[in-house]
Scaffold this active site. Structure first.
Site: not given
Length: 357
Positions: A66, A178, A210-211, A233, A321
């Site tokens: 993603h 990410d 995706e998040e 991922d 993140h």
């Protein structure tokens, strides 16, 4: 290690603004790169970009990484011209104060900074607590609401300021590894496979949202209807102080991509990945994942239609993140090689039913 043209593409992909639901920039970069070697490339109504190799083969293999990122969205503009926002994805509020951001507007990027009350003005108890997101704001330099509204609109997406830095011999730092590093693995695997004779059709997907709950891969996988799906991922690197290896395993940057054993991973496909890596003497790491199921595109792919044989391949990531995630390009290289050799060896007659293979 990726070659110069691949690294140029990767840097361009990382240097985009693409919060979940607003991924046009990374999609354009991803699409332009895949068009150089895929038989066909398209972007669907969700914003997923899908490149295809050997499209007429009946046996279909899907790869997904993603390219959306966590961010924010404008919800209110005060009389003072300050922008209030909500999270868009899994935001760690401890990382947010004093961040530089970019607001994506109809007229281009508006830069801003996320502010909060200075420490000097906080009571003692307040200094020990994380500031809530609704007590922060974005300052774009506007003097009042009218000026701010001439620059920014309610609903505009907000991303952390783009940043890319190659560090040491093998490592890269960026806000959105990410999972643009996963999308990079997908693209490089497709490029490598474009030079091989294939018995199967291969669909390389840069997925969206995706998040927000694996949304983009849910629709793209339904459309492709693959027999095999790989999700690429990031995973937690544990080679840092105070990260418990007894809960997450030993995973280090540069130790190779991570092959996971969990409910999301088909045991037959997992065995084939490991056998291929061992045969080709390709290094990898093992984990049992930090949860039994869910959290990555693998979970959505596996449950599509009548079920898909799925495997998760993870790139170890430090500081996930946050604005300063770090990964190792040797792990990317390993993931591309394992995927390429596994897919190139498929005949199109394989069965992935556990216990019946």
């Amino acid at each position: 290690m990726p070659d110069k043209s691949a690294l140029k593409f990767f840097e361009s992909l990382l240097s985009t603004v693409g919060p979940s639901g607003f991924e046009e920039e990374p999609a354009a970069v991803f699409r332009s790169y895949l068009e150089k070697f895929c038989d066909k490339v398209d972007t669907d109504v969700m914003g997923n970009t899908i490149g295809v190799l050997n499209p007429d083969a009946p046996f279909r293999v899907m790869l997904s990484g993603h390219y959306d990122e966590i961010g924010f969205q404008v919800v209110y503009i005060s009389d003072d011209g300050l922008i209030y926002f909500r999270p868009n994805g899994g935001i760690d509020k401890l990382n947010v104060p004093a961040s530089e951001v970019e607001i994506k507007t109809a007229n281009g990027i508006v830069p801003g900074v996320i502010g909060k009350k200075p420490i000097h003005l906080l009571k003692a108890a307040q200094r020990e607590k994380a500031v809530e997101l609704d007590d922060m704001w974005i300052d774009i330099g506007a003097e009042n609401r009218e000026e701010a509204e001439s620059m920014v609109a309610i609903g505009d997406p907000v991303a952390l300021k783009r940043n890319v830095r190659f560090m040491g011999k093998h490592r890269v730092m960026s806000k959105a590894l990410d999972d643009r590093i996963g999308a990079f693995v997908v693209a490089e695997t497709m490029r490598a496979l474009s030079k091989r004779k294939l018995n199967v059709a291969v669909y390389g997907v840069g997925s969206v949202q995706e998040e927000l709950g694996l949304r983009g891969v849910t629709t793209s996988c339904f459309a492709i209807n693959p027999q095999v799906g790989f999700a690429i991922d990031v995973g937690f690197a544990t080679d840092l102080p105070d990260i418990p290896a007894k809960l997450l395993g030993n995973v280090k940057l540069g130790g190779g991509p991570v092959l996971t054993r969990s409910a999301d991973n088909n045991v037959v496909l997992g065995r084939k990945l490991r056998e291929t890596a061992d045969k080709k003497q390709l290094t990898y790491q093992e984990t049992a994942a930090h949860r039994a199921s869910g959290g990555t595109d693998a979970a959505a792919i596996q449950l599509t239609r009548g079920g898909v044989a799925t495997a998760l391949i993870s790139i170890p990531n430090r500081y996930m993140h946050s604005p300063v995630e770090i990964c190792d390009l040797r792990d990317v290289d390993g993931a591309v090689k394992i995927l390429t050799e596994t897919i190139a060896a498929l005949t199109g007659n394989e069965q992935f039913r556990p216990g019946l293979d």
